[in-house]
Design a protein around this motif. Structure first.
Motif, short mmCIF file in Angstrom:
data_model
loop_
_atom_site.label_atom_id
_atom_site.label_comp_id
_atom_site.label_asym_id
_atom_site.label_seq_id
_atom_site.Cartn_x
_atom_site.Cartn_y
_atom_site.Cartn_z
N SER A 58 -0.55 0.38 -5.27
CA SER A 58 -1.61 0.46 -4.26
C SER A 58 -2.99 0.43 -4.89
O SER A 58 -3.99 0.54 -4.19
CB SER A 58 -1.46 1.77 -3.47
OG SER A 58 -1.71 2.88 -4.33
N THR A 59 -3.06 0.26 -6.21
CA THR A 59 -4.33 0.43 -6.89
C THR A 59 -5.40 -0.53 -6.40
O THR A 59 -5.12 -1.65 -5.98
CB THR A 59 -4.16 0.25 -8.41
OG1 THR A 59 -5.38 0.59 -9.07
CG2 THR A 59 -3.80 -1.19 -8.76
N GLN A 60 -6.66 -0.07 -6.49
CA GLN A 60 -7.80 -0.94 -6.24
C GLN A 60 -8.20 -1.68 -7.52
O GLN A 60 -9.05 -2.57 -7.49
CB GLN A 60 -9.02 -0.11 -5.83
CG GLN A 60 -8.87 0.62 -4.53
CD GLN A 60 -10.08 1.52 -4.31
OE1 GLN A 60 -9.96 2.73 -4.30
NE2 GLN A 60 -11.24 0.92 -4.14
N ALA A 80 -8.82 10.04 2.23
CA ALA A 80 -7.83 10.06 3.32
C ALA A 80 -7.47 8.66 3.80
O ALA A 80 -7.58 8.36 4.98
CB ALA A 80 -8.33 10.90 4.49
N PRO A 81 -7.07 7.78 2.92
CA PRO A 81 -6.64 6.46 3.39
C PRO A 81 -5.38 6.59 4.22
O PRO A 81 -4.60 7.51 4.01
CB PRO A 81 -6.35 5.71 2.08
CG PRO A 81 -5.96 6.79 1.11
CD PRO A 81 -6.77 8.00 1.50
N THR A 82 -5.14 5.67 5.14
CA THR A 82 -3.92 5.77 5.92
C THR A 82 -2.70 5.47 5.05
O THR A 82 -1.63 6.01 5.28
CB THR A 82 -3.92 4.83 7.15
OG1 THR A 82 -4.54 3.61 6.80
CG2 THR A 82 -4.68 5.45 8.30
N GLU A 83 -2.87 4.64 4.03
CA GLU A 83 -1.77 4.44 3.08
C GLU A 83 -1.99 5.36 1.89
O GLU A 83 -3.07 5.36 1.29
CB GLU A 83 -1.77 2.98 2.58
CG GLU A 83 -0.68 2.70 1.55
CD GLU A 83 -1.03 1.54 0.62
OE1 GLU A 83 -2.20 1.42 0.21
OE2 GLU A 83 -0.11 0.75 0.30
N VAL A 98 -4.50 -3.26 -0.32
CA VAL A 98 -4.75 -1.83 -0.45
C VAL A 98 -4.94 -1.24 0.95
O VAL A 98 -5.84 -1.65 1.67
CB VAL A 98 -5.99 -1.57 -1.32
CG1 VAL A 98 -6.19 -0.06 -1.49
CG2 VAL A 98 -5.84 -2.25 -2.67
N GLY A 99 -4.11 -0.30 1.31
CA GLY A 99 -4.19 0.29 2.65
C GLY A 99 -5.25 1.37 2.74
O GLY A 99 -4.97 2.51 3.08
#
Lengths: 538, 158, 275
Positions: free
Chosen positions: A231-233, A209-212, A260-261
């Protein structure tokens, strides 16, 4: 307030901490508070198109027919992307290190194996146009029996989830259906133990559940290349995965990671880049594939649920003399990283305790659930939950203080671990002692004097032979008591390593570069993963 | 169908066209180019997109852009005055009140809405003020402390 | 493809558009309609709005309260005379949601939302509908029991001001304060010589719409608010309810905990913040 207990292990290190304990500002903190940290979506394009994915409503079904003709004609729609459009439509993430067989399509062709599995992509001038077109697609399914429980999935006759692994388990070394650890003889240990008990621990899948939400924007660049904001880590991991699925050389892709968000492991599966790139290739314009919040929560991969059985055999004096662990990872419909999580779990058994008889069986199981992935120590954290609950129960069962119970059974330097490696630089005892001190938790004197170092403090009572029962368990070989100076972790001498091959000379500029085909048997991507393949450097 | 719209953004007059039915979040980011506003859920449940409209906190993802005609909108991009950070921004930095940073713009605007109306909030006031903003990284304590610090600066300045 | 937006300075004209336009929805604060628009819900093709000042009007007299359907939760919290409604308004969303969420919108919010509507039910509220035919008034529970969407436009709600300290409210939720309700219970408990006279009890999220617990109300009549006095009401607590399973909890669990929370509310053991 941070307190340093520099008195502990003081003779083993220089007291020269320059960074630890000093607050250091994040290099991106100014960007965060001014709203200028660049996330993947913080780019504007005049002609941005939007990719939305039509997903399976069923956990397990055969696709009988797809009629997307009305959708293709809908206002604003530029392209429908189908399974047949995906150049390499079967992959597994760890194929980059040659671990596992390709098992997961980017777009399902004939069978859907989890609710939410992608089937079609719709590229349109707005998200709204794509969603409206999606509502016009007609797909008929034949639903198939589904399985959602790890142990049910392993029973004979269970529905087969994954076509590459029809028995619903990942295969290690192309042969074994689980990871196994054996040390000593747990059955003999249980037979000798004063108390034996087993318990079952169950984790739920946990959504990061990331905000982004997960997302990427693929932008045609010059020379047939694509710039990908993502957005990848795992930037290079995602690049190589996307190159494989799109069947392009990796130098055709220029990946630019955003801040990353919120990752936590939920942005390592390369969920959006392969298809956003494919879409950009097909339409010749920038394409964004952005997970909605619903997609993120429901179809973004969670940390998989795990079921863990732990059985302990304990002596009345507090020693655990046998521990057997049986664990099942719910990988969901496809492998992704669960194969690796299982290795980590097996490596973590039986926890930081010296137990002379240990058995571990860890399975990577396929079910018709959302494929699982990494999250905050996956493979280890859930096992620790199970083991530490088990430790508390064990202490209660024999009427011992739970902290003393742990101190008694903790690894000490020189102890042989179940993986046949000597324990080094152990410190659980000292951590427990300091924690007890801070919490005003009373410990008996003998436990306050125990030490992780061999030959110091009160030694652990040896295993007394009990002739009235089953044959005594032989004591494990103990290393001779070490001198107070700790053994440092030795690096292999240069002579032990194979010589590095000299890099090939670069080709002359005038000659065209050869097509980037991997030579047979080469290690594509990252260096070989020794813990996965069993090779040991020392 | 495109509708014209004019409003104040961080004190500056802005005019643009929006697709009818567009929300304020998309309008600010895509039409106007203010990327300091972030979107997290597009459902009104996470608070990431919080902006101020005439001083009140609003979820820009649920706000019809056209309803903001003529109003004064504030976003994180407008917090600093040239090189000088807003006290909330400095306090967030000092208290390490951000990790991934994605919730930060929304948190800052929710906090600003509070401090603009109540310069000396209690801790409970601060918790309530950010109760509509989700953070997945910090555990909220550093953020609460940062807002109280910034407010504490108010009572020192008073 | 994109939705069209029609704005009217007079509510009656908005009501006309609502019945005339295809797939039209009235935009209150946007907490429900804008979410649906963001998700390209095909059921909304036209957004109808009104800037009629009557919508945001709060009318207070010694006996009666009138709230325009566009009055926000934040506006209610800013009105000291409505302090008995503050525990309800306070637990709806976070501060930004409260700046948008309206009285009218809450009347049409699907379960498990609608805690403010449940509170209005316990206050015996009536609603005034706007339409081309003029305005008409009907009891709130009639509107809720046959909730007509689309063509119904609520202009305002009205209720008799409750006597001091007779209105109580509890929201049961997993996540405080803004989590969605497992259930809410609103109660108006007027006393005559220490005995309940004309109680009203309403539940949120215990059925498809907020509902009155009429059997419990009858069982409370003439009784004292102590353990023995409320027992018959607790025994009748479930009548009329039809809770469902959802991600927050099962219907079974809701039925189990309903009398527990009702008991605490009736005995005054509970405040709104400690559900």
């Amino acid at each position: 307030m941070l307190e340093f207990r520099k008195d502990i292990f003081a003779d083993e290190r220089d007291d020269n901490l320059h960074e630890i304990g000093q607050p250091t500002q994040r290099q991106d903190m100014l960007g965060h508070v001014t709203g200028t940290s660049p996330y993947y979506d913080d780019h504007r394009f005049g002609n941005l198109l939007h990719l939305k994915i039509l997903r399976s409503p069923h956990a397990h079904a055969r696709i009988r027919s797809i009629d997307d003709s009305a959708a293709a004609r809908a206002p604003g729609v530029k392209r429908i992307i189908r399974a047949a459009d995906v150049p390499v439509n079967l992959n597994t993430l760890l194929s980059l290190i040659q671990f596992g067989k390709d098992d997961e399509p980017s777009l399902a062709a004939d069978v859907v194996r989890y609710k939410g599995e992608p089937i079609l992509g719709i590229v349109a001038t707005s998200e709204r146009a794509a969603l409206e077109a999606m509502a016009l697609v007609r797909i008929s399914y034949d639903q198939l029996p589904a399985v959602f429980d790890v142990e049910e999935a392993l029973k004979p006759g269970a529905p087969s989830v994954n076509a590459t692994y029809p028995k619903n388990t990942f295969e290690y070394y192309n042969k074994y259906d689980h990871q196994k650890l054996r040390y000593g003889d747990v059955e003999a240990g249980f037979a000798q133990a004063d108390v034996v008990f087993e318990d079952r621990y169950q984790m739920s899948p946990i959504e990061h559940a990331p905000t982004e939400t997960n997302g990427s924007i693929a932008v045609p660049d010059t020379n047939g290349r694509f710039i990908v904001y993502t957005s990848t880590q795992a930037l290079f991991f995602s690049l190589d995965t996307s190159a494989k699925i799109n069947a392009v050389p990796s130098n055709q892709l220029h990946f630019i990671g955003g801040t990353v968000g919120g990752g936590f492991g939920g942005k390592v599966d390369t969920l959006t880049e392969p298809l956003s790139i494919l879409a950009a290739r097909l339409v010749g314009a920038p394409v964004r594939y952005r997970f909605s919040r619903h997609e993120e929560m429901q179809f973004g991969s969670p940390r998989g649920g795990e079921r863990i059985y732990v059985k302990d055999g304990i002596m009345r004096d507090g020693r655990i003399i046998a521990r057997s662990v049986r664990a099942y990872f719910d990988s969901g419909a496809y492998t992704r990283l669960s194969s690796y999580a299982v290795v980590k779990c097996a490596a973590h058994i039986p926890g930081p305790y010296t137990i002379p008889n240990v058995s571990g069986d860890v399975y990577c199981v396929f079910t018709n659930r959302t494929p699982a992935t990494a999250m905050r120590g996956f493979g280890v954290t859930a096992l620790d939950f199970a083991l530490e609950c088990q430790m508390d129960k064990g202490a209660t069962a024999i009427g011992m203080d739970p902290l003393e119970y742990r101190i008694l059974n903790a690894y000490r330097d020189g102890d042989m671990k179940a993986h046949r490696r000597e324990a080094k630089n152990t410190a659980l005892i000292e951590c427990a002692q300091v924690a007890a001190e801070k919490a005003n938790w009373p410990l008996r004197e003998e436990f306050r004097r125990m030490s992780s170092r061999k030959g110091e403090g009160t030694a652990r009572p040896g295993i007394a032979p009990d002739r009235s029962r089953a044959p005594a368990v032989p004591a494990p070989a103990r290393a001779p008591a070490a001198a107070p100076q700790r053994i440092s972790y030795e690096r292999p001498t240069p002579a032990a390593l194979p010589p590095r091959p000299a890099p090939p000379a670069p080709p002359p500029r005038s000659a065209p570069l050869p097509p980037a085909t991997a030579p047979a048997g080469s290690t594509h991507g990252a260096p070989r993963f020794s813990s996965v393949f069993g090779t040991r450097r020392r | 169908m495109k509708t014209p719209i004019q409003f104040l953004l961080n004190g500056e007059e802005v005019a643009t066209f929006v697709e009818s039915g567009a929300n304020l979040l998309d309008t600010l980011r895509e039409a106007v180019g203010d990327l300091s506003v972030k979107g997290g859920c597009w459902q009104g449940t996470c608070g990431t997109c919080t902006v101020l409209v005439d001083g009140s906190p609003r979820l820009s993802c649920l706000t019809l852009a056209e309803s903001c005609a003529g109003r004064a909108i504030e976003t994180t991009a407008g917090l600093r005055r040239g090189p000088d950070l807003h006290p909330l921004q400095s306090a967030f930095m000092e208290r390490f009140a951000a990790q991934c940073g994605y919730c930060t713009p929304g948190m800052l605007m929710a906090a600003k809405a509070l401090l603009d109306k109540n310069p000396n909030p209690t801790r409970e006031n601060v918790v309530d003020a950010i109760s509509g903003n989700v953070c997945r990284c910090t555990g909220y304590e550093p953020i609460i402390n940062a807002v109280l610090d910034a407010a504490g600066g108010n009572s020192r300045r008073a | 493809m994109s939705v069209s937006v029609k704005t009217f300075p007079h509510l009656a004209d908005a009501a006309g558009a609502l019945s005339r336009e295809r797939n039209a929805r009235f935009l209150g604060g946007g907490t429900l309609v804008m979410r649906a628009v963001n998700e390209a819900d095909p059921a909304i093709e036209t957004i109808v709005r009104s800037t009629d000042p009557a919508l945001t009007h709060i009318g207070l007299s010694s006996a009666r309260v009138e709230l325009g359907a566009g009055v926000t939760m934040a506006a209610i919290l800013a009105e000291r005379e409505l302090s008995y409604l503050h525990p309800v308004a306070r637990i709806i969303g976070g501060p930004a949601v409260r700046e948008a969420a309206t009285v009218g919108g809450n009347l049409f919010a699907p379960a498990p939302y609608g805690d403010f509507a449940a509170a209005l039910l316990a206050l015996d509220a009536t609603v005034t509908l706007a339409g081309g035919f003029g305005q008409r008034e009907l009891p709130l529970d009639e509107l809720l029991s046959r909730r007509e969407r689309g063509a119904t436009l609520v202009a305002s709600v009205a209720f008799r001001r409750p006597a001091n300290d007779t209105f109580r409210f509890v929201k049961v939720t997993r996540v405080h304060p803004k989590g969605v309700s497992i259930m809410s219970i609103s109660a108006q408990l007027p006393l005559a010589s220490g005995r309940v006279s004309g109680a009203r009890i309403a539940y949120g999220a215990m059925g498809p719409a907020p509902l009155r617990a009429k059997a419990a109300e009858r069982a409370l009549e003439g009784r004292t608010l102590d353990a023995a006095g409320v027992a018959p009401a607790l025994a009748a607590a479930h009548e009329g309810t039809s809770p469902t399973d959802n991600a927050l909890g099962s219907a079974w669990w809701r039925r189990e905990i309903l009398p527990v929370y009702l008991r605490r509310l009736l005995l005054g053991e509970q405040t709104a913040r400690h559900a």
